[in-house]
Write a protein that holds these residues in place. Structure first.
Motif, PDB file in Angstrom:
ATOM      1  N   HIS A 278       0.844  -1.200   0.000  1.00  0.00           N
ATOM      2  CA  HIS A 278       0.000   0.000   0.000  1.00  0.00           C
ATOM      3  C   HIS A 278       0.874   1.242   0.000  1.00  0.00           C
ATOM      4  O   HIS A 278       1.995   1.194   0.537  1.00  0.00           O
ATOM      5  N   PRO A 279       0.434   2.355  -0.580  1.00  0.00           N
ATOM      6  CA  PRO A 279      -0.849   2.583  -1.266  1.00  0.00           C
ATOM      7  C   PRO A 279      -0.989   1.732  -2.527  1.00  0.00           C
ATOM      8  O   PRO A 279      -0.001   1.426  -3.203  1.00  0.00           O
ATOM      9  N   LYS A 280      -2.251   1.426  -2.867  1.00  0.00           N
ATOM     10  CA  LYS A 280      -2.543   0.559  -4.006  1.00  0.00           C
ATOM     11  C   LYS A 280      -3.606   1.252  -4.865  1.00  0.00           C
ATOM     12  O   LYS A 280      -4.666   1.640  -4.369  1.00  0.00           O
TER      13      LYS A 280
ATOM     14  N   THR B 157      -4.872   3.524   0.938  1.00  0.00           N
ATOM     15  CA  THR B 157      -3.582   3.709   1.613  1.00  0.00           C
ATOM     16  C   THR B 157      -3.257   2.616   2.623  1.00  0.00           C
ATOM     17  O   THR B 157      -2.126   2.541   3.093  1.00  0.00           O
ATOM     18  N   GLU B 158      -4.221   1.779   2.984  1.00  0.00           N
ATOM     19  CA  GLU B 158      -3.975   0.748   3.987  1.00  0.00           C
ATOM     20  C   GLU B 158      -5.010  -0.346   3.827  1.00  0.00           C
ATOM     21  O   GLU B 158      -6.034  -0.155   3.178  1.00  0.00           O
TER      22      GLU B 158
ATOM     23  N   PRO C  36      -9.054   6.356   4.307  1.00  0.00           N
ATOM     24  CA  PRO C  36      -7.836   5.743   3.751  1.00  0.00           C
ATOM     25  C   PRO C  36      -7.761   5.774   2.228  1.00  0.00           C
ATOM     26  O   PRO C  36      -7.480   4.750   1.586  1.00  0.00           O
ATOM     27  N   PHE C  37      -8.055   6.928   1.602  1.00  0.00           N
ATOM     28  CA  PHE C  37      -8.002   7.027   0.146  1.00  0.00           C
ATOM     29  C   PHE C  37      -7.342   8.352  -0.242  1.00  0.00           C
ATOM     30  O   PHE C  37      -7.496   9.360   0.447  1.00  0.00           O
ATOM     31  N   VAL C  38      -6.588   8.337  -1.366  1.00  0.00           N
ATOM     32  CA  VAL C  38      -5.957   9.545  -1.893  1.00  0.00           C
ATOM     33  C   VAL C  38      -6.102   9.545  -3.400  1.00  0.00           C
ATOM     34  O   VAL C  38      -6.382   8.516  -4.024  1.00  0.00           O
TER      35      VAL C  38
ATOM     36  N   SER D 169      -6.087   5.798  -4.919  1.00  0.00           N
ATOM     37  CA  SER D 169      -5.412   4.687  -4.243  1.00  0.00           C
ATOM     38  C   SER D 169      -5.986   4.510  -2.857  1.00  0.00           C
ATOM     39  O   SER D 169      -6.456   5.459  -2.225  1.00  0.00           O
TER      40      SER D 169
ATOM     41  N   ASP E  57      -4.075  11.285  -6.990  1.00  0.00           N
ATOM     42  CA  ASP E  57      -2.894  12.028  -7.417  1.00  0.00           C
ATOM     43  C   ASP E  57      -3.245  12.975  -8.556  1.00  0.00           C
ATOM     44  O   ASP E  57      -4.416  13.095  -8.947  1.00  0.00           O
TER      45      ASP E  57
END
Length: 840
Positions: A255-257, A297-298, A285-287, A295, A289
């Motif tokens: 992760h991140p995935k 994150t965990e 738990p999301f981002v 992605s 780019d």
């Protein structure tokens, strides 16, 4: 410049013709002295244009001269400012001129003064698009009302007038299918956007190019229009949601995935990711780019949160949304990572000794936090051990899918095995090898069956003797029955019940839990006059039903004999309280009501009344209460009195009852004028007509307003009365030219609202008088009488004597001075110099 009268008259004629042509028949020539002024003319008007005739205020002025922005168009002759060439507002909207008055030597005598000529616009310019042809791109599913391109047109006419205000419209769309219009234009800004049909139907795979004919017209009454072609290319909308995304919980991947991507239609967009409901997630738990990759994150835990709803934004460089955000749903996919959980550490079950084979006796309950409705949470049950294994193993069985336990085999005997401990294995995934398991404990208690009946120690109790005033919480007697079933169970617990001899429900029996003794108590007070003795039949039963074949018999019944002794009780009134309504005009001696009391022992009763107001009396033998005083509801309308009943031979045995007597009003008070309305003063000089507001009142509130007012006697019809409301009226006094002081006493009749009504007579006193500054009547001095008049006369007489004495003294003094003047004029002169007071 000089001109002849003939030339001057000719120019005047031309001027009037021009004025009629340019301003209409009602136009008048304008003329005045030299001063700053603004003149107007519509562009394109016929020339020559005669604007204004300036006149000289100084006789030395022989001619006028014009300078400034003349540009060969403006001249002045014989004082007339004239335009000789056509004016165009688009060429020049305003002309600044200077005019001065000259003498014969061309010297400036007046001015210069500034004159402005303003050219008024006419609609003589057609709107013009800034481009011959427009091209634009629209994305599929472009939001209705959100512009994707603009067209622009200009107009050279005056921008402050409708001649230059441009309105846009679409006159044609090619191609057009089923009459559906896909595009719209803002008629003020020229912004082109999709319609609701365009939002739903534009599809580049069906039609990727459209042409629009766009019109621009000005807003004048006689508008001018122009058109342009707009070519629109339809492209796929890349800004679309990827839909639902599934992520397996507790993933061991790095992760991140990256899990998905969003894309804007043009380069340069800024992406932002937010939760749809911030309060729903303790963490996010999301981002996302810069390229739109989203992605996780965990690793996620489905049992913590099973679904996330994300909002993806595309922003411009000012971080303003380019379009509505995309909603992305993240589904957390379950794995079998949770063991089954027993609802109770030990499941407690009771079973009777004689429970039939196959009977349901209880349920083992377990849960699994994995996803409901999947094999991960589908549970199976199995008994893996029984302790003790007597009289044999497998005494019980369990349903594989719902955990219900049944009797299976063998005979239960409490004395041999009072309880059984079962181990139940609970497995998910229907007991497959890869499933997770848990053991649940079950405690089965064997309970004794109710095969023994309660037996009384005695067949009879008593007799017991009780006074009729025995308190309710007293234990009258204890009775005892025994039961040989298992102690402290429903089979051995005893319930005592009076089954005969207590029709009124006077007795109750409470069971003492530790001993099964029955404690007999009272529910209601004893009454010797009703029952002097009781024969109570009492049963002893169990809350658990007896087994089949066992019945209660005479051993489960007993008798209790109770004797009641009499107490001397005071008389008791038949009613707990009394209420009565009577009219206030009830005569003295009138019977109001009758109270009645009975003595439980049959003794004679006499009555007494407690009435602090002494308005009522009671017949001591019959209990009849009658009127004693003068009743008046206006003074008091409610009386609370007490009637006392006592034994004739023992007055200390007594009881009291409260009596409420309410007086009902009658119409016995005539209405009258309120105190503040009986007299009025009116100051001279009076008006021809004066109005006074009067108010009436009535002690009978129920029969009072609305009142009717009338004047009993009205000589000369000087007075008039009219109602204002139920309690007030206007009294109008007609005086004409009245100037004298006078008193009026006006007789009034006032009628109330009773049935029948009651009339009252009142006098309204009105004084017409001279008033002080404070509008108060005053009595002139000459009208005073008595001692005040005598004192005033004496005072005036003494004052008169004092004045006469002073005059005589002055006369004598002057005569003395005159004698002195004859003897020595010089002495007189000196005296005059040294005694100025005498001269003074």
């Amino acid at each position: 410049m000089r001109t002849s009268n003939h030339q001057h008259n000719g120019k005047l004629l031309l001027f009037f013709i021009a004025m009629v042509l340019t301003t209409g028949k009602s136009a008048k020539p304008r003329k005045g002295p030299l001063q700053p002024i603004t003149l107007t003319s519509t562009e394109g008007a016929d020339v020559p244009i005669y604007f204004y005739e300036f006149t000289a205020t100084n006789s030395a002025v022989k001619l006028f001269k014009v300078t400034g922005e003349t540009y060969g168009k403006f001249s002045i002759s014989d004082g007339w400012l004239t335009c000789n060439k056509s004016l165009d507002r688009e060429e020049q909207a305003n002309y600044k001129l200077q005019i001065e008055g000259l003498n014969e030597n061309d010297e400036t005598i007046e001015g210069p003064e500034f004159v402005t000529v303003k050219v008024l616009d006419i609609n003589d310019n057609q709107p013009s698009f800034t481009e011959n042809q427009y091209e634009g791109v629209v994305r599929q599913n472009s939001r209705p009302g959100r512009p994707f391109m603009y067209v622009n047109a200009t107009d050279l006419d005056d921008p402050e007038t409708p001649n230059a205000k441009i309105e846009y419209s679409i006159s044609q769309q090619v191609p057009i299918s089923h009459g559906a219009v896909y595009f719209q234009i803002d008629n003020e800004t020229g912004a082109i956007s999709t319609t609701e049909d365009g939002y739903n139907s534009l599809d580049p795979t069906v039609e990727d190019a459209y042409q629009l004919i766009v019109n621009a017209k000005d807003s004048a009454a006689l508008s001018l229009t122009t058109s342009s072609v707009v070519k629109i290319t339809v492209k796929e909308n890349l800004w679309k949601s990827p839909g639902k995304i599934e992520i397996t919980e507790n993933s061991t991947d790095p992760h991140p995935k990256i899990i998905t991507q969003v894309e804007w239609n043009e380069p340069g967009a800024i992406f932002e990711l937010k939760p749809k409901n911030k309060m729903a997630y303790p963490k996010f738990p999301f981002v996302i780019d810069a390229t739109g990759n989203i992605s996780v994150t965990e690793p996620l835990d489905r049992e913590e949160i099973s679904e996330y709803v994300l909002l993806a934004y595309a922003l411009d460089k000012n971080r303003e949304p380019l379009e509505t955000p995309l909603e992305i749903v993240i589904i957390v996919k379950d794995i079998n990572d949770n063991h089954p959980i027993c609802k109770d550490a030990v499941t407690m079950i009771e079973v009777q000794e004689n429970e039939d084979i196959g009977s349901f006796i209880g349920t083992v309950l377990a849960t699994d936090e994995d996803e409901e409705g999947t094999s991960h949470s589908l549970l199976s049950y199995a008994i893996v051990d029984q302790d003790p294994k007597i009289p044999e193993d497998n005494m019980f069985t369990i349903d594989k899918y719902n955990g219900k336990i049944q009797r299976f085999k063998g005979h239960l005997q409490k004395q041999n095995a009072p309880e059984y401990i079962l181990k139940v294995r609970v497995a998910d995934q229907l007991g497959q090898k890869e499933g997770l398991t848990t053991e649940c404990m079950v405690n089965i208690s064997v309970i004794d069956i109710n095969d023994m009946i309660p037996i009384f120690e005695k067949s009879e109790y008593g007799p017991i003797t009780l006074p009729e005033n025995t308190s309710l919480d007293t234990v009258l007697i204890e009775i005892q029955a025994t039961d040989n079933d298992e102690p402290f169970t429903g089979s051995s617990e005893i319930l005592y019940t009076v089954v005969e001899g207590d029709e009124e429900g006077t007795f109750k029996i409470i069971t003492e839990e530790s001993t099964n003794k029955g404690k007999v108590q009272l529910v209601k007070p004893l009454n010797f006059e009703d029952y002097s003795a009781y024969k109570l039949k009492i049963s002893a039963t169990n809350p658990e039903p007896l087994i089949k074949g066992v019945e209660y018999n005479s051993s489960s019944f007993t008798f209790l004999f109770v004797n009641v002794t009499n107490n001397d009780e005071p008389p008791q009134f038949l009613e707990s309280s009394y209420q009565k309504r009577i009219f206030e005009n009830a005569s003295k001696g009138a019977i109001v009501l009758k109270v009645e009391a009975k003595d439980p022992e049959g003794a004679g009763v006499r009555y007494k009344l407690y009435d602090p107001d002494k308005q009522f009396k009671i017949d001591s033998e019959t209990g009849e209460i009658s009127v004693e005083g003068e009743l008046d509801a206006e003074k008091k309308n409610h009386y609370e009195i007490n009637a006392i009943a006592m034994e004739k031979d023992n007055p200390n045995k007594r009881s009291t009852v409260r009596i409420s007597i309410y007086l009902q009003d009658i119409n016995d008070n005539p209405p009258k004028l309120a105190a503040a309305s009986t007299s009025f003063s009116i100051c001279l000089p009076v008006k021809e007509e004066e109005k006074i507001i009067i108010q009436a009142e009535d002690y009978d509130a129920q029969f009072g307003p609305p009142f009717k007012f009338s004047i009993s006697k009205n000589p000369g019809k000087k007075f008039n009365i009219e109602h204002i409301n139920g309690t007030h009226a206007f009294v109008t006094l007609a005086f004409g030219s009245h100037t004298e002081e006078i008193d009026y006493k006006i007789p009034l009749t006032i009628t109330d609202s009773g049935s029948p009504p009651l009339e009252g007579s009142s006098f309204l006193e009105v004084t017409i008088c001279k008033c002080t500054k404070g509008n108060k009547c005053f009595i002139p001095l000459e009208e005073q009488s008595g001692p005040s008049r005598i004192g005033l006369a004496v005072g005036l007489l003494l004052g008169t004597f004092a004045v006469i004495g002073l005059i005589l003294a002055v006369v004598l003094l002057r005569m003395k001075h005159r004698k002195s003047d004859k003897i020595d004029p010089k002495a007189t002169r000196n005296a005059n110099e040294t005694i100025p007071l005498a001269n003074a």
